[in-house]
Design a protein around this motif. Structure first.
Motif, PDB file in Angstrom:
ATOM      1  N   THR A  70      44.984 -13.219  28.505  1.00  0.00           N
ATOM      2  CA  THR A  70      45.937 -12.265  27.954  1.00  0.00           C
ATOM      3  C   THR A  70      45.287 -11.333  26.933  1.00  0.00           C
ATOM      4  O   THR A  70      45.617 -10.168  26.866  1.00  0.00           O
ATOM      5  CB  THR A  70      47.132 -12.990  27.302  1.00  0.00           C
ATOM      6  OG1 THR A  70      46.614 -13.953  26.379  1.00  0.00           O
ATOM      7  CG2 THR A  70      48.002 -13.633  28.343  1.00  0.00           C
ATOM      8  N   THR A 120      54.783 -11.319  28.667  1.00  0.00           N
ATOM      9  CA  THR A 120      53.384 -11.643  28.460  1.00  0.00           C
ATOM     10  C   THR A 120      53.045 -11.400  26.989  1.00  0.00           C
ATOM     11  O   THR A 120      53.682 -10.556  26.352  1.00  0.00           O
ATOM     12  CB  THR A 120      52.485 -10.741  29.341  1.00  0.00           C
ATOM     13  OG1 THR A 120      52.986 -10.788  30.669  1.00  0.00           O
ATOM     14  CG2 THR A 120      51.042 -11.186  29.318  1.00  0.00           C
ATOM     15  N   SER A 158      50.125  -7.681  33.980  1.00  0.00           N
ATOM     16  CA  SER A 158      50.954  -8.803  33.545  1.00  0.00           C
ATOM     17  C   SER A 158      51.908  -9.290  34.635  1.00  0.00           C
ATOM     18  O   SER A 158      52.709 -10.173  34.402  1.00  0.00           O
ATOM     19  CB  SER A 158      51.723  -8.429  32.272  1.00  0.00           C
ATOM     20  OG  SER A 158      52.497  -7.274  32.498  1.00  0.00           O
TER      21      SER A 158
END
Lengths: 332, 269
Positions: free
Chosen positions: B59, B144, B41
């Motif tokens: 993600t 994130t 991240s």
């Protein structure tokens, strides 16, 4: 058969070969309920192998071994029929004594509180929460015994249970085993030392080299032990002459004449088939000075050693020694 | 049968092995989860694949890759717990009293296999939650998305826990096939940490052999999770979750049968 013989142990023509070695060879014997039976033999005689076959751990090459007429592996809840302890080292060292028993409680079909009861029974209550890794050999023996009692079985098989016990522990074990047999249980105790179980057992089964050499009551085994008269005189030659004249028989393995006896001089004779009164009278009549005149038993241990001595030939009849006691006179 | 199950379960929980290894598991997985989540991240972070090209990572992929770390790196611990539950019986010679209490050796083997499942679940749940917790925290710190609002991600997490459970049962099977504790531990460490990763890489490089790599036990375990570190880095395709589970259970059963007809066929002396 008496009605209480439902849990007799029957070993019939049991044989086990490991490669070329016949560890157990056509072994047959019966262990009766209500009695403590000593299963005796020197190291390597095949005792443990026999017990392991009886318990379904080792597959026999031939023959059968049953408990109450059934093979161990056919028993429903074996711990409720047979309590067996083979080695005092069979514990996980990291488990506490109580947990060890709790592990087996379900299979013995008993609630956990029975674990506390048997710990009490063997005198280990104080060590219940201690890890077995820190136990002495004597404590392990007690825990092994507690495990066998978990399922309150009518049959107990104990391999060398007195190993590592102190004299007080041995007496305790003896009393416990006697009490268990008195309740009608079948108790089989193995040992390589007869004297260790001599005061505990009613019956003996003696094996050597994988074969049965003797099976009888302890009383009958005692009958094989002949009393000996030990006589010592400072005059060895006169003693030898007297022995020869009277026709007394010297014990085969006894001390021969010559130096020995009191003070290291003179002669000593060990005689069988006579008694102190006869020898004493004859010596008095012959005017022979005696320094020692006593009966001493050939211990059962000697009989045991004689029975289990390596057989000269393979063909030796297993049953033969057992037939001898009737001729050898009564027990003392 | 039920008695044997209870006995076998009690054997596992009455020694220290299970919680010592569980602490190691949770600590190791939390560390791995946090470290990997940080790595993925950071701004501009790219994962370099086996073929040397950068692997694009959205993600969700990053999150599931982190959350499935237990089935990639952590499975050795439930495997060891299962393994030790068998090998310790041989090492401490408790097999004799065990078989006196349960002379039926088939039932004994089945009891051991089944009794390891609760422990496997415990390792699976706690090991996975440690990874997810630490990983999600790291994602949050780096601003994130954690992916935890996605039901599919939770499905991956649950299947990861399942994979670890199956690994525990595989350990039991391996113990029967390889009852020598020292040998078994060395084999487990060598195979899981060295032999299989290399085998998968090598097989993955060859198109003809690549399908075989999917059937290696580690690949099957990761397949249960669905998506994992190695596959994300391009080191071979995986089976579907159900097929992966079947393959891994197959390993447990085959190893246990092997042990039943070798180790447990013999006399117990």
């Amino acid at each position: 058969m008496p009605p209480d013989a439902t849990h007799a142990i029957e070993v019939s023509h049991l044989t086990k070969t490991f490669g070329q070695v016949r560890a157990v060879d056509d072994l047959s014997f019966t262990v009766r309920p209500g009695r403590v039976t000593g299963f005796l033999g020197p190291n390597g005689a095949g005792k443990t192998t026999t017990l392991r076959m009886l318990l379904g751990l080792v597959q026999p090459t031939a023959g059968t071994a049953t408990i109450g007429g059934r093979r161990y592996t056919d028993l429903d809840r074996p711990m409720q029929t047979v309590g067996a302890a083979l080695e005092a080292a069979d514990f996980h060292p990291g488990r506490t004594a109580l947990d060890h028993l709790r592990v087996f409680a379900p299979q013995a079909g008993v609630p956990d509180r029975r674990a506390h009861e048997v710990l009490d029974l063997v005198g280990l209550s104080g060590a219940a929460k201690r890890r077995v890794g820190g136990f002495s050999l004597g404590m392990r023996q007690r825990l092994a015994l507690a495990t066998t009692l978990l399922g309150d079985p009518p049959v107990l098989l104990l391999d060398e249970p007195a190993n590592g016990l102190d004299p007080e522990g041995i007496r305790w074990l003896r009393d416990l085993l006697r009490a268990l047999a008195a309740q009608g249980r079948t108790v089989l105790v193995s040992s390589h030392v007869l004297s260790e179980v001599q005061q505990t057992v009613d019956d003996v089964v003696i094996i050597a080299g994988g074969r049965l050499v003797h099976a009888s009551t302890l009383a009958e085994l005692s009958g094989l032990a002949e009393p000996r008269v030990r006589v010592a005189s400072p005059d060895a030659a006169a003693l030898d002459a007297l022995v020869a004249r009277a026709g007394w028989q010297r014990a085969a393995d006894g001390t021969a004449g010559g130096a020995g006896g009191v003070g290291g001089v003179g002669g000593v004779a060990e005689l069988v088939g006579t008694d102190v009164a006869t020898v004493g009278h004859a010596a008095f009549a012959a005017g022979l000075e005696l320094h020692e005149l006593a009966t001493h038993g050939v211990g059962l241990e000697d009989v045991f050693l004689r029975l289990t001595a390596p057989a000269p030939a393979r063909g030796a009849h297993a049953g033969a020694p057992a037939a001898a006691p009737t001729a050898a006179g009564g027990a003392r | 049968m039920k008695d044997s199950l209870v006995s076998e379960y009690r054997k596992i929980v009455t020694t220290r092995t299970w919680w010592v290894l569980l602490i190691v598991m949770v600590g190791y997985m939390a560390f791995m989860g946090a470290a990997m989540a940080f790595a993925f991240s950071f701004d501009g972070a790219e994962v370099t694949g086996a073929s040397g090209e950068a692997v694009p990572m959205d993600t969700t992929t990053a999150a599931t890759t982190v959350y499935t770390l237990p089935s990639t790196f952590g499975y050795a611990l439930p495997l060891l717990v299962g393994l030790l539950s068998v090998t310790s019986e041989f090492r401490h010679r408790t097999l004799t009293p065990t078989l006196l209490a349960q002379p039926d050796r088939n039932r004994f083997v089945v009891s051991k296999l089944v009794a390891s499942i609760p422990m496997g679940v415990l390792y699976g749940v706690l090991g996975t939650l440690a990874t997810v917790g630490a990983g999600a925290l790291a994602f949050v710190v780096n601003d994130t998305a954690t992916g935890l609002d996605d039901g599919a991600v939770w499905g991956v997490i649950a299947r990861t826990a399942l994979a670890l459970t199956v690994w525990c049962v595989v350990g039991v099977g391996l113990g029967f096939a390889m009852p020598n504790q020292v040998v078994a531990i060395v084999v487990v460490l060598a195979f899981t940490q060295f032999v299989e990763p290399i085998a998968r890489l090598v097989l993955g490089l060859n198109d003809a052999l690549a399908p075989a790599g999917k059937f290696l036990p580690g690949a099957a375990g990761e397949a249960i999770s669905g998506g994992s570190f190695y596959s994300a880095t391009g080191a071979g395709d995986l089976l579907g979750p159900a097929a992966g589970a079947a393959v891994l259970v197959g390993y447990a059963v085959v190893l246990a049968l092997l042990g039943r007809f070798t180790t447990l066929k013999r006399d117990i002396t």
